[in-house]
Design a protein around this motif. Structure first.
Motif, PDB file in Angstrom:
ATOM      1  N   GLU A 170      -1.880 -19.751  24.510  1.00  0.00           N
ATOM      2  CA  GLU A 170      -1.528 -18.365  24.203  1.00  0.00           C
ATOM      3  C   GLU A 170      -1.604 -18.107  22.701  1.00  0.00           C
ATOM      4  O   GLU A 170      -2.179 -17.122  22.260  1.00  0.00           O
ATOM      5  N   ARG A 171      -1.012 -19.004  21.931  1.00  0.00           N
ATOM      6  CA  ARG A 171      -1.039 -18.817  20.468  1.00  0.00           C
ATOM      7  C   ARG A 171      -2.456 -18.979  19.929  1.00  0.00           C
ATOM      8  O   ARG A 171      -2.878 -18.232  19.037  1.00  0.00           O
ATOM      9  N   ALA A 172      -3.191 -19.948  20.453  1.00  0.00           N
ATOM     10  CA  ALA A 172      -4.582 -20.104  20.017  1.00  0.00           C
ATOM     11  C   ALA A 172      -5.370 -18.829  20.282  1.00  0.00           C
ATOM     12  O   ALA A 172      -6.174 -18.381  19.451  1.00  0.00           O
ATOM     13  N   GLY A 173      -5.137 -18.216  21.450  1.00  0.00           N
ATOM     14  CA  GLY A 173      -5.808 -16.966  21.768  1.00  0.00           C
ATOM     15  C   GLY A 173      -5.453 -15.855  20.801  1.00  0.00           C
ATOM     16  O   GLY A 173      -6.314 -15.051  20.411  1.00  0.00           O
ATOM     17  N   ARG A 174      -4.184 -15.800  20.386  1.00  0.00           N
ATOM     18  CA  ARG A 174      -3.777 -14.777  19.422  1.00  0.00           C
ATOM     19  C   ARG A 174      -4.452 -14.999  18.074  1.00  0.00           C
ATOM     20  O   ARG A 174      -4.866 -14.044  17.402  1.00  0.00           O
ATOM     21  N   LEU A 175      -4.575 -16.255  17.656  1.00  0.00           N
ATOM     22  CA  LEU A 175      -5.255 -16.557  16.395  1.00  0.00           C
ATOM     23  C   LEU A 175      -6.726 -16.154  16.457  1.00  0.00           C
ATOM     24  O   LEU A 175      -7.271 -15.608  15.499  1.00  0.00           O
ATOM     25  N   VAL A 176      -7.367 -16.444  17.589  1.00  0.00           N
ATOM     26  CA  VAL A 176      -8.760 -16.035  17.769  1.00  0.00           C
ATOM     27  C   VAL A 176      -8.879 -14.520  17.662  1.00  0.00           C
ATOM     28  O   VAL A 176      -9.784 -13.980  17.008  1.00  0.00           O
ATOM     29  N   GLY A 177      -7.938 -13.799  18.308  1.00  0.00           N
ATOM     30  CA  GLY A 177      -7.967 -12.349  18.257  1.00  0.00           C
ATOM     31  C   GLY A 177      -7.802 -11.802  16.852  1.00  0.00           C
ATOM     32  O   GLY A 177      -8.486 -10.836  16.456  1.00  0.00           O
ATOM     33  N   LEU A 178      -6.893 -12.393  16.066  1.00  0.00           N
ATOM     34  CA  LEU A 178      -6.707 -11.970  14.683  1.00  0.00           C
ATOM     35  C   LEU A 178      -7.990 -12.149  13.887  1.00  0.00           C
ATOM     36  O   LEU A 178      -8.399 -11.275  13.112  1.00  0.00           O
ATOM     37  N   TYR A 179      -8.624 -13.294  14.077  1.00  0.00           N
ATOM     38  CA  TYR A 179      -9.866 -13.563  13.355  1.00  0.00           C
ATOM     39  C   TYR A 179     -10.963 -12.578  13.765  1.00  0.00           C
ATOM     40  O   TYR A 179     -11.644 -11.998  12.905  1.00  0.00           O
ATOM     41  N   ARG A 180     -11.157 -12.389  15.076  1.00  0.00           N
ATOM     42  CA  ARG A 180     -12.243 -11.512  15.549  1.00  0.00           C
ATOM     43  C   ARG A 180     -12.059 -10.087  15.018  1.00  0.00           C
ATOM     44  O   ARG A 180     -13.028  -9.434  14.616  1.00  0.00           O
ATOM     45  N   ALA A 181     -10.820  -9.599  15.019  1.00  0.00           N
ATOM     46  CA  ALA A 181     -10.568  -8.243  14.539  1.00  0.00           C
ATOM     47  C   ALA A 181     -10.907  -8.115  13.060  1.00  0.00           C
ATOM     48  O   ALA A 181     -11.523  -7.121  12.628  1.00  0.00           O
ATOM     49  N   ALA A 182     -10.521  -9.125  12.271  1.00  0.00           N
ATOM     50  CA  ALA A 182     -10.820  -9.080  10.837  1.00  0.00           C
ATOM     51  C   ALA A 182     -12.319  -9.204  10.581  1.00  0.00           C
ATOM     52  O   ALA A 182     -12.878  -8.493   9.734  1.00  0.00           O
ATOM     53  N   ALA A 183     -12.989 -10.096  11.307  1.00  0.00           N
ATOM     54  CA  ALA A 183     -14.432 -10.278  11.110  1.00  0.00           C
ATOM     55  C   ALA A 183     -15.201  -9.026  11.501  1.00  0.00           C
ATOM     56  O   ALA A 183     -16.215  -8.684  10.866  1.00  0.00           O
ATOM     57  N   ALA A 184     -14.726  -8.327  12.537  1.00  0.00           N
ATOM     58  CA  ALA A 184     -15.411  -7.109  12.983  1.00  0.00           C
ATOM     59  C   ALA A 184     -15.374  -6.019  11.920  1.00  0.00           C
ATOM     60  O   ALA A 184     -16.248  -5.142  11.874  1.00  0.00           O
ATOM     61  N   GLN A 185     -14.368  -6.060  11.057  1.00  0.00           N
ATOM     62  CA  GLN A 185     -14.234  -5.055  10.009  1.00  0.00           C
ATOM     63  C   GLN A 185     -14.870  -5.465   8.691  1.00  0.00           C
ATOM     64  O   GLN A 185     -14.853  -4.695   7.720  1.00  0.00           O
ATOM     65  N   CYS A 186     -15.430  -6.676   8.640  1.00  0.00           N
ATOM     66  CA  CYS A 186     -16.015  -7.171   7.396  1.00  0.00           C
ATOM     67  C   CYS A 186     -17.380  -6.526   7.161  1.00  0.00           C
ATOM     68  O   CYS A 186     -18.322  -6.739   7.934  1.00  0.00           O
ATOM     69  N   THR A 187     -17.488  -5.737   6.121  1.00  0.00           N
ATOM     70  CA  THR A 187     -18.757  -5.082   5.759  1.00  0.00           C
ATOM     71  C   THR A 187     -19.382  -5.697   4.514  1.00  0.00           C
ATOM     72  O   THR A 187     -20.547  -5.443   4.226  1.00  0.00           O
ATOM     73  N   GLU A 188     -18.619  -6.501   3.777  1.00  0.00           N
ATOM     74  CA  GLU A 188     -19.135  -7.142   2.571  1.00  0.00           C
ATOM     75  C   GLU A 188     -18.780  -8.626   2.603  1.00  0.00           C
ATOM     76  O   GLU A 188     -17.886  -9.087   1.889  1.00  0.00           O
TER      77      GLU A 188
END
Length: 386
Positions: free
Chosen positions: A205-223
């Motif tokens: 469960e916690r690993a999944g939350r960490l993955v979600g945090l990363y994916r959300a941040a990477a999706a917003q990375c434009t630079e």
């Protein structure tokens, strides 16, 4: 999900004559076998002054040797210690690009800040470590892609210098960041680099939350700091496969994982706080009536059975091997047992959307021949998990 190997070159006592040479030879043999079996990447750590915990103080040399003994498996730094007194960014760029040529374009490059014991060893201030790691992420890919490179900060000044060689991979090898906290998972995503999770004894469960945090941040990375966003998640975990669950226990895999955890906490000077935190949270859980919240992970950081067991070992208790196996095997992050047991646990990670499962198989005192057998058995599962 790709199946990778993660290697510390662990060297537990007792030591016999020639023990260091033996460990290096064993690591090379393991990497060659993994290359033959179709593993995705061999990840080599960097640690200094680590004693039994790790002989991998010069990973670039180990990876250079492996580049000449393997042909398919990718070669990853997980990760280069990025503050300048460890590794000047120019040297990081030069060495990684050279390795990329020697390996025929198989390099993956991770960077990390390291921690207090290694900062102290190299005379690094914590605030400098954070700033210089950010600067290394900015500098290295630009050195790879610029004919003449310039950069100025409090720590570095480079004025129109051609840094070579350039990597074989174009525009450059994938970049990664080692991460052990929610903040660092998000930080990796914002930088547009892959994340290498180094957390121990995390629930799915916690690993999944960490993955979600990363994916959300990477999706917003434009630079991104590099020429592209390397939107990938790698997770380190303990793996040992044998013909049966009972054989895996006899091989001492769970006990080796406990040894790894205790030794890591000691090396990183976190053992005392680990024991205090788990004792404090256990008392709060028993006295506050928040058991349900603990189980849902909504109140405090509930001490898992694994953490409580490790705390007992840290305090000097001799815990029987069968209890160690029973407690630790119940944890998601210990993938130990028969091929079917390991397949089931690996699939659970694949379902979280993890791209690279970094399997630590050379753990503590597990005999080399048992490590090789485990590598073979896990190798047979690779087609099922791709």
């Amino acid at each position: 999900m790709k199946i990778d190997l993660f290697n510390e070159i662990q060297n537990p006592r007792p030591w016999s004559e020639g023990h260091e040479q033996l460990r290096f030879r064993q690591a090379i043999e393991q990497a060659v076998l993994a290359d033959e079996l179709g593993y995705g990447c061999w990840w080599q750590v960097e640690h200094h002054g680590a004693g039994e915990f790790s002989l991998s103080s010069a990973p670039e040399l180990m990876l250079a040797a492996l580049s000449q003994r393997t042909s398919r498996i990718r070669l990853g730094h997980s990760a280069v210690l990025a503050p300048g007194p460890f590794n000047h960014p120019i040297r990081v760029a030069e060495r990684a690009a050279t390795l990329d040529h020697l390996s025929g374009g198989r390099v993956e490059l991770g960077l990390t800040r390291s921690t207090i014991p290694e900062w102290r060893l190299f005379g690094i201030e914590p605030d400098d470590a954070r700033a210089q790691t950010q600067q290394a992420f900015e500098m290295v890919p630009k050195m790879w892609t610029s004919e003449l490179f310039s950069y100025e900060s409090e720590a570095y000044r480079v004025d129109g210098v051609g840094i070579g060689p350039k990597p074989l991979q174009q525009p450059h090898p994938p970049l990664w960041q080692a991460a052990a906290s929610p903040a660092s998972f998000e930080e990796a995503g914002r930088r547009g680099v892959g994340v290498l999770g180094t957390t121990m004894w995390e629930s799915l469960e916690r690993a999944g939350r960490l993955v979600g945090l990363y994916r959300a941040a990477a999706a917003q990375c434009t630079e991104p700091v590099g020429a592209f966003v390397n939107d990938q998640v790698g997770f380190f975990t303990f793996v040992h496969c044998a013909e049966t669950d009972e054989e895996a226990m006899r091989n001492g895999a769970a006990a080796a994982a406990a040894w790894y955890t205790v030794t890591a906490l000691t090396f990183f000077e976190a053992a005392t706080e680990f024991v205090r935190a788990n004792a404090r949270n256990e008392e709060l859980m028993e006295s506050s009536g928040l058991t349900g919240d603990f189980l849902r992970g909504e109140a405090l950081n509930a001490p898992s059975e694994a953490n409580l067991l490790v705390a007992r070992i840290l305090q000097g208790e001799q815990v029987p091997d069968n209890e160690v196996f029973e407690v630790l095997s119940a944890q998601d992050s210990l993938i130990v047992g028969s091929p079917e047991t390991c397949r089931k646990k690996l699939r659970a990670y694949a379902e979280l959307g993890i791209d690279r499962m970094m399997c630590l198989q050379q753990i503590g005192g597990i005999p080399h021949e048992k490590v090789l057998k485990s590598i073979r058995l896990i190798g047979e599962l690779i087609p099922d998990l791709a």
